[in-house]
Design an enzyme around this catalytic site. Structure first.
Site, mmCIF file in Angstrom:
data_model
loop_
_atom_site.group_PDB
_atom_site.id
_atom_site.type_symbol
_atom_site.label_atom_id
_atom_site.label_comp_id
_atom_site.label_asym_id
_atom_site.label_seq_id
_atom_site.Cartn_x
_atom_site.Cartn_y
_atom_site.Cartn_z
ATOM 1 N N TYR A 113 67.788 13.736 51.508
ATOM 2 C CA TYR A 113 68.595 13.940 49.948
ATOM 3 C C TYR A 113 68.981 12.318 49.551
ATOM 4 C CZ TYR A 113 69.082 18.432 51.784
ATOM 5 O OH TYR A 113 68.659 19.843 52.452
ATOM 6 N N ILE A 128 66.531 24.316 52.775
ATOM 7 C CA ILE A 128 65.097 24.194 52.973
ATOM 8 C C ILE A 128 65.271 24.428 54.888
ATOM 9 C CG2 ILE A 128 66.218 21.949 52.826
ATOM 10 C CD1 ILE A 128 63.094 20.818 52.666
ATOM 11 N N ALA A 129 64.926 24.083 55.664
ATOM 12 C CA ALA A 129 64.508 24.358 57.014
ATOM 13 C C ALA A 129 63.055 24.306 57.937
ATOM 14 C CB ALA A 129 64.908 25.991 57.567
ATOM 15 N N VAL A 130 63.603 23.399 59.136
ATOM 16 C CA VAL A 130 62.252 22.940 59.906
ATOM 17 C C VAL A 130 62.358 23.724 61.521
ATOM 18 C CG1 VAL A 130 60.846 21.202 60.565
ATOM 19 C CG2 VAL A 130 61.489 20.515 58.760
ATOM 20 N N GLU A 176 73.569 21.520 47.450
ATOM 21 C CA GLU A 176 74.666 21.375 48.512
ATOM 22 C C GLU A 176 73.991 21.618 49.883
ATOM 23 O OE1 GLU A 176 76.742 25.549 49.140
ATOM 24 O OE2 GLU A 176 76.876 25.115 47.185
ATOM 25 N N ASN A 210 76.051 17.064 57.797
ATOM 26 C CA ASN A 210 74.407 17.646 58.687
ATOM 27 C C ASN A 210 74.218 16.247 57.671
ATOM 28 O OD1 ASN A 210 71.703 18.112 57.869
ATOM 29 N ND2 ASN A 210 71.940 20.318 57.489
#
Length: 146
Positions: free
Chosen positions: A103, A58-60, A91, A96
């Site tokens: 999560y 997942i990336a923003v 994972e 982070n």
């Protein structure tokens, strides 16, 4: 989003890790069990198979972070699993903290740890935390927190 755009966002979001290439994204997107969820300036890539769903990445984009995009993408993923998965897992690098908090807000808890999994160029390797959430197959998830 094109594989090239996915690779650009991923590289910007994960400056300290090895970014995924456009070719890697294209190959994953060609897989039958892989799904892509997109929002402006962000995306989530998942794989669902045999009652389990994994958040592959997942990336923003950094300029769009802290605006609820990651939470919306998590909600999109979890809502897509109704009737398709018993568990969802992912994972995450132990350093982070923002992702771990995201999560946890979505009902994930740590179930395992891979010591020294993520190599860092100028620092010691970082552990990978394995997080999981039990889903109720046939029902929408109970958590869609931002």
């Amino acid at each position: 989003m094109t594989p090239e755009t996915l690779a650009q966002i991923h590289a910007a979001a994960f400056r300290h890790d090895r970014a995924w290439s456009a070719r890697e994204f294209a190959e994953l997107l060609a897989s039958f069990h892989v799904a892509l969820m997109t929002r402006p300036q962000g995306f989530a890539l998942t794989r669902t198979l045999a009652g389990e769903s994994e958040l592959l990445t997942i990336a923003v984009a950094p300029a769009a972070q802290n605006r609820g995009i990651g939470g919306a993408l998590m909600g999109d993923w979890l809502n897509s699993l109704a009737g398709r998965a018993d568990t969802a897992f992912l994972e995450v690098a132990a350093d982070n903290l923002a992702a771990i908090a995201l999560y946890a807000r979505h009902g994930f808890a740590q179930i395992a740890c891979r010591r020294g999994y993520y190599a860092r160029a100028a620092a010691a390797p970082v552990d990978a935390l394995i997080m999981q959430r039990t889903m109720t197959r046939g029902q929408a998830p109970d958590s869609t927190a931002p």
